[in-house]
Design a protein around this motif. Structure first.
Motif, PDB file in Angstrom:
ATOM      1  N   ARG A 145      61.993  57.155 -25.942  1.00  0.00           N
ATOM      2  CA  ARG A 145      63.030  56.419 -25.938  1.00  0.00           C
ATOM      3  C   ARG A 145      63.283  55.720 -24.935  1.00  0.00           C
ATOM      4  NH1 ARG A 145      67.722  58.351 -26.573  1.00  0.00           N
ATOM      5  NH2 ARG A 145      67.306  60.793 -25.965  1.00  0.00           N
ATOM      6  N   LEU A 146      63.218  54.362 -24.771  1.00  0.00           N
ATOM      7  CA  LEU A 146      63.327  53.487 -23.673  1.00  0.00           C
ATOM      8  C   LEU A 146      64.538  52.799 -23.563  1.00  0.00           C
ATOM      9  CD1 LEU A 146      59.838  52.277 -23.093  1.00  0.00           C
ATOM     10  CD2 LEU A 146      60.958  54.220 -22.073  1.00  0.00           C
ATOM     11  N   ALA A 147      65.297  52.533 -22.304  1.00  0.00           N
ATOM     12  CA  ALA A 147      66.331  51.411 -22.430  1.00  0.00           C
ATOM     13  C   ALA A 147      66.079  50.360 -21.214  1.00  0.00           C
ATOM     14  CB  ALA A 147      67.483  52.162 -22.318  1.00  0.00           C
ATOM     15  N   MET A 148      66.708  48.847 -21.600  1.00  0.00           N
ATOM     16  CA  MET A 148      66.536  48.070 -20.817  1.00  0.00           C
ATOM     17  C   MET A 148      67.827  47.557 -19.991  1.00  0.00           C
ATOM     18  SD  MET A 148      63.854  45.500 -22.469  1.00  0.00           S
ATOM     19  CE  MET A 148      64.389  43.954 -21.502  1.00  0.00           C
ATOM     20  N   LYS A 149      68.811  48.022 -20.861  1.00  0.00           N
ATOM     21  CA  LYS A 149      70.129  47.457 -20.617  1.00  0.00           C
ATOM     22  C   LYS A 149      70.750  47.774 -19.611  1.00  0.00           C
ATOM     23  CE  LYS A 149      72.758  50.105 -23.841  1.00  0.00           C
ATOM     24  NZ  LYS A 149      73.804  50.119 -24.829  1.00  0.00           N
ATOM     25  N   MET A 150      70.357  49.185 -18.847  1.00  0.00           N
ATOM     26  CA  MET A 150      71.030  49.585 -17.832  1.00  0.00           C
ATOM     27  C   MET A 150      70.411  49.567 -16.392  1.00  0.00           C
ATOM     28  SD  MET A 150      70.191  53.610 -19.194  1.00  0.00           S
ATOM     29  CE  MET A 150      71.210  53.432 -20.664  1.00  0.00           C
ATOM     30  N   VAL A 151      68.844  48.685 -16.604  1.00  0.00           N
ATOM     31  CA  VAL A 151      68.430  48.335 -15.625  1.00  0.00           C
ATOM     32  C   VAL A 151      68.429  46.944 -14.921  1.00  0.00           C
ATOM     33  CG1 VAL A 151      65.894  48.366 -14.507  1.00  0.00           C
ATOM     34  CG2 VAL A 151      66.792  50.254 -16.178  1.00  0.00           C
ATOM     35  N   ASP A 152      68.562  46.592 -13.911  1.00  0.00           N
ATOM     36  CA  ASP A 152      68.555  45.231 -13.381  1.00  0.00           C
ATOM     37  C   ASP A 152      67.261  44.651 -13.494  1.00  0.00           C
ATOM     38  OD1 ASP A 152      68.362  42.857 -11.898  1.00  0.00           O
ATOM     39  OD2 ASP A 152      70.120  43.351 -10.749  1.00  0.00           O
ATOM     40  N   GLN A 153      67.024  43.799 -14.368  1.00  0.00           N
ATOM     41  CA  GLN A 153      65.629  43.303 -14.585  1.00  0.00           C
ATOM     42  C   GLN A 153      65.092  42.420 -13.596  1.00  0.00           C
ATOM     43  OE1 GLN A 153      63.661  43.900 -17.422  1.00  0.00           O
ATOM     44  NE2 GLN A 153      65.378  45.527 -17.605  1.00  0.00           N
ATOM     45  N   GLU A 154      65.745  42.107 -12.682  1.00  0.00           N
ATOM     46  CA  GLU A 154      65.328  41.278 -11.690  1.00  0.00           C
ATOM     47  C   GLU A 154      64.638  42.330 -10.243  1.00  0.00           C
ATOM     48  OE1 GLU A 154      67.769  38.414  -9.766  1.00  0.00           O
ATOM     49  OE2 GLU A 154      68.006  37.109 -11.859  1.00  0.00           O
ATOM     50  N   THR A 155      65.527  43.070 -10.184  1.00  0.00           N
ATOM     51  CA  THR A 155      65.183  44.051  -8.899  1.00  0.00           C
ATOM     52  C   THR A 155      64.304  45.395  -9.496  1.00  0.00           C
ATOM     53  OG1 THR A 155      67.144  45.182  -8.959  1.00  0.00           O
ATOM     54  CG2 THR A 155      67.288  43.234  -7.668  1.00  0.00           C
ATOM     55  N   GLY A 156      64.572  45.765 -10.654  1.00  0.00           N
ATOM     56  CA  GLY A 156      64.170  47.148 -11.216  1.00  0.00           C
ATOM     57  C   GLY A 156      65.144  48.287 -10.682  1.00  0.00           C
ATOM     58  N   GLU A 157      66.185  48.021 -10.264  1.00  0.00           N
ATOM     59  CA  GLU A 157      67.213  49.123  -9.909  1.00  0.00           C
ATOM     60  C   GLU A 157      68.201  49.384 -10.874  1.00  0.00           C
ATOM     61  OE1 GLU A 157      67.328  50.571  -6.797  1.00  0.00           O
ATOM     62  OE2 GLU A 157      65.623  49.607  -6.095  1.00  0.00           O
ATOM     63  N   GLU A 158      68.509  50.471 -10.943  1.00  0.00           N
ATOM     64  CA  GLU A 158      69.388  51.051 -12.130  1.00  0.00           C
ATOM     65  C   GLU A 158      70.655  50.710 -11.712  1.00  0.00           C
ATOM     66  OE1 GLU A 158      70.683  54.840 -14.723  1.00  0.00           O
ATOM     67  OE2 GLU A 158      69.374  54.975 -13.362  1.00  0.00           O
ATOM     68  N   LYS A 159      71.413  49.897 -12.766  1.00  0.00           N
ATOM     69  CA  LYS A 159      72.953  49.398 -12.450  1.00  0.00           C
ATOM     70  C   LYS A 159      73.833  50.351 -12.088  1.00  0.00           C
ATOM     71  CE  LYS A 159      72.091  45.438 -15.526  1.00  0.00           C
ATOM     72  NZ  LYS A 159      72.479  44.935 -16.807  1.00  0.00           N
TER      73      LYS A 159
END
Length: 714
Positions: A690-704
């Protein structure tokens, strides 16, 4: 039918048996020696007449191992024993050296000694057994042999000497910190004749104690051989040493001063030419009858010996004017060759060695097929002695016994200071090219090899130096010990005693005697004098390099190691080697996988190593829950998107985990081939990712941050 004579005794941890009269009865002497379940047959034959004009003693010793002795079939295409292995060559020399000086002076009949390993119990090394068998066979043969001798192997564990340690103890010498010595000593009842050893920085006192211990422990074996000879020896061969005293007096009268003048020349080549001219001048004044005397060559050599030895003992004067304990001038240079991984030129007087270091990978290790099993060696030293090094023409081809022996001596001297394979996962090959020689080129190899490895950034524990000691022993007991002997001092002297080591202690010792042995007092003097010489040479070497370089040559391979679970090896190799070939082709690095899961990755290019490392890591590593990965969208479905995020591992990003807002379809924001950042949430009950994208900044790769997540939801 058979007249069997058999003697046995308890020796060390096993029974030693000597038997004769059953096998090879047409040989002049044949003895089968058995220790434990290791048996060696030694057969001796000798010519009853010398060849016409023979001016040297033609003794030949062959030691050969038969694979059937250990229940093995030889490797290779032909499946039979072929040319001698290094072990066979070295053991032949080991037996030859102590028995050669014990034949009666003037005996020039051909002698052949053949030692054949018939059985090997994989515990007791056949070399000592072969030496004892050869001595016993010579003793009962009737040949004019002033033996018997015996041999013993000595180990050193926890401050205690060990008699005849097992093959496994000695094979694991480098990896066994408790075992610090592998020493072979041979001698007669009264004196030591030969010593060969490798050691881990033993003191002079400890080494001398080991030699004495070995000599004491072999005495019952000598008694056993004498006991055998009393019942089985043949009648002594009727040999009378030729009397050439009148010829020697005549030669001395004519040429002693000419020879003294020749030996007063310092330059080796000029001195050699002058000695030859002196011999020709002597011959010019001899009668035809004297010229045809077969002992003329011996008389001329005796004159040379008399001139040299008299000056050394009585006048304390050496050929080149040095003091007895003085080392010749030394010059050291490193980094001569631009494309090699390490190089050094070591010059000591008129002896010079060019030594080159090459660093290789696990693929370059030498595979050795021995009686006691196959093993690999990651340290190789090859010694070459071309004719031009002594200003001569002559044989040039594969290495002879001498070259193999000198190379092994240098190897023994250096192995004690090598880094462990885990700390330095390289195969090290040293090649010593002797470019000039006037005594002790093997010790020049030790010194130059130490510098060459330091130049190649091999992290040695300490530099090693070696020095060759000589001896002139007169009939009245007066003697002189010489430091750093010349070639002439070796040929005309009584001892070649090579000592190598660090500042802390001895790593190798080899002694050959040309007389009937030396006393412990002489050996103690030689060791003390050698220590001074060794320290002087180390000081001279430090002028070129005080410690090893920290950077490899640009042309040397870099090796990185990684450890993987053994159950993952199959996955890294792949079916038919498909995966590993792809890794090598894609990265450009060499990859060596060992059975314990150790992987060595080698390349002169750091990027290639990193690429191969990453590819292997992606196969064997497991993704970590809660960690953010860079992935690629590989498939879009109505309920989400599959992302390849870890090697070949795919996971599902549910449509609700793509963004913090409702989507009609994942394709509204994603497309196949798009790179995204995902966080591993975990695994469901069926093991699905199970993966998630919405909690990761898609520009920096840092977790929000929590504030960012809350703001988006609002």
């Amino acid at each position: 039918m058979f007249n069997i004579v058999k003697k046995e005794m308890e020796w060390g941890h096993d029974t030693l048996t000597l038997e004769t009269g059953k096998i090879a009865r047409q040989a002049d002497g044949c003895v089968i020696a058995t220790y434990g379940e290791t048996s060696v047959m030694a057969a001796v034959t000798y010519a009853k007449q010398p060849k016409p004009g023979q001016d040297f003693f033609p003794l030949t010793v062959h030691y050969n191992e038969k694979y059937y002795a250990a229940g093995k079939v030889p490797g290779g295409f032909f499946k039979r024993e072929a040319r001698p292995t290094e072990k066979e060559t070295l053991t032949s020399r080991l037996i030859d050296r102590p028995i050669r000086p014990l034949f009666v002076d003037g005996f020039k009949n051909e002698v052949l000694v053949i030692c054949t390993v018939l059985s090997h119990d994989l515990e007791n090394d056949p070399d000592i057994v072969a030496m004892i068998a050869a001595s016993a066979a010579l003793t009962i043969s009737g040949a004019p042999f002033r033996g018997p001798i015996a041999g013993a192997r000595v180990g050193f564990v926890d401050g205690e000497y060990v008699l005849n340690p097992s093959v496994d103890d000695m094979q694991g010498l480098k990896t066994n910190p408790e075992q610090r010595l592998d020493l072979v000593v041979a001698g007669t009842k009264d004196a030591v004749m030969m010593v060969e050893s490798e050691a881990y920085e033993l003191s002079e006192t400890e080494m001398l104690g080991a030699v004495k211990f070995g000599h004491e422990q072999m005495q019952p074996v000598i008694d056993l051989i004498v006991n055998l000879a009393e019942d089985a020896a043949k009648e002594p061969f009727d040999f009378q040493a030729p009397d050439y005293s009148a010829l020697l007096d005549r030669v001395s009268q004519i040429g002693e001063q000419k020879m003294r003048d020749a030996y007063g020349i310092l330059d080796k080549q000029a001195r050699t030419n002058a000695v030859s001219a002196a011999k020709e001048a002597i011959k010019a004044e001899l009668s035809e009858e004297e010229l045809e005397d077969p002992n003329l060559g011996t008389a001329l050599k005796k004159l040379e010996s008399k001139v040299l030895r008299g000056d050394v003992v009585k006048n304390k004067k050496r050929i080149d004017g040095r003091a007895l304990d003085e080392v010749r001038a030394i010059d050291c240079e490193v980094g001569l060759l631009p494309r090699t991984h390490g190089s050094a030129l070591f010059t000591r007087g008129e002896t010079q060695g060019l030594i080159v270091t090459t660093l290789g990978t696990g693929d370059d290790e030498q595979i050795i097929d021995a009686l006691h099993g196959n093993f690999r060696s990651n340290f190789l030293l090859h010694y070459n002695f071309p004719p031009y090094s002594v200003g001569e023409t002559g044989r040039f081809g594969p290495p002879g016994r001498r070259e193999i022996g000198h190379g092994k001596l240098a190897w023994r001297a250096l192995q004690a200071v090598l880094p462990s394979a885990t700390d330095f996962p390289y195969t090290i090959r040293l090649v010593s090219e002797i470019t000039e020689s006037n005594g002790s080129s093997s010790m020049a190899t030790v010194c130059g090899a130490s510098l060459a490895m330091m130049d190649a950034a091999v992290p040695l524990k300490a530099p090693v130096a070696g020095v060759a000691m000589g001896l002139v022993l007169e009939d009245d007991g007066d003697y002189a010990v010489l430091t750093d002997i010349l070639g002439d001092e070796d040929h005309l002297g009584d001892m070649d005693f090579k000592v190598a080591g660090t500042e802390e202690g001895i790593t190798s010792l080899q002694m050959d005697i040309k007389v009937a042995g030396i006393t412990p007092q002489i050996m103690e003097t030689a060791l003390a004098q050698a220590k001074q010489g060794r320290q002087h040479i180390l000081d001279e070497m430090s002028k070129a390099l005080t410690q090893g370089r920290t950077e490899f040559s640009a042309h040397a391979p870099r090796i990185e190691t990684m450890q993987i679970p053994t159950d993952k090896i199959r996955e890294v190799i792949g079916s038919g080697g498909k995966v590993i070939r792809e890794i090598v082709e894609t990265s450009g690095a060499k990859v060596d996988i060992q059975d314990d899961g150790t992987i060595k990755i080698a390349s002169a290019n750091g990027e290639a190593i990193q690429k191969a490392y990453d590819m292997i890591h992606s196969i064997v590593a497991e993704p970590e829950e809660g960690k953010v990965y860079r992935g690629k969208v590989v498939k879009i479905v109505d309920f989400g998107a599959f992302v390849n995020f870890f090697g070949k591992r795919d996971g599902l990003v549910h449509v609700s985990q793509i963004e913090n807002k409702r989507l009609n379809h994942p394709s509204d924001v994603l497309k196949e081939g798009q790179e995204v950042w995902v966080k591993l949430l975990g695994f469901d009950d069926r093991g699905k990712v199970r993966l998630a994208m919405k909690m990761v900044d898609q520009e920096t790769g840092e977790e929000k941050s929590d504030e960012e997540k809350t703001g988006e939801e609002a």
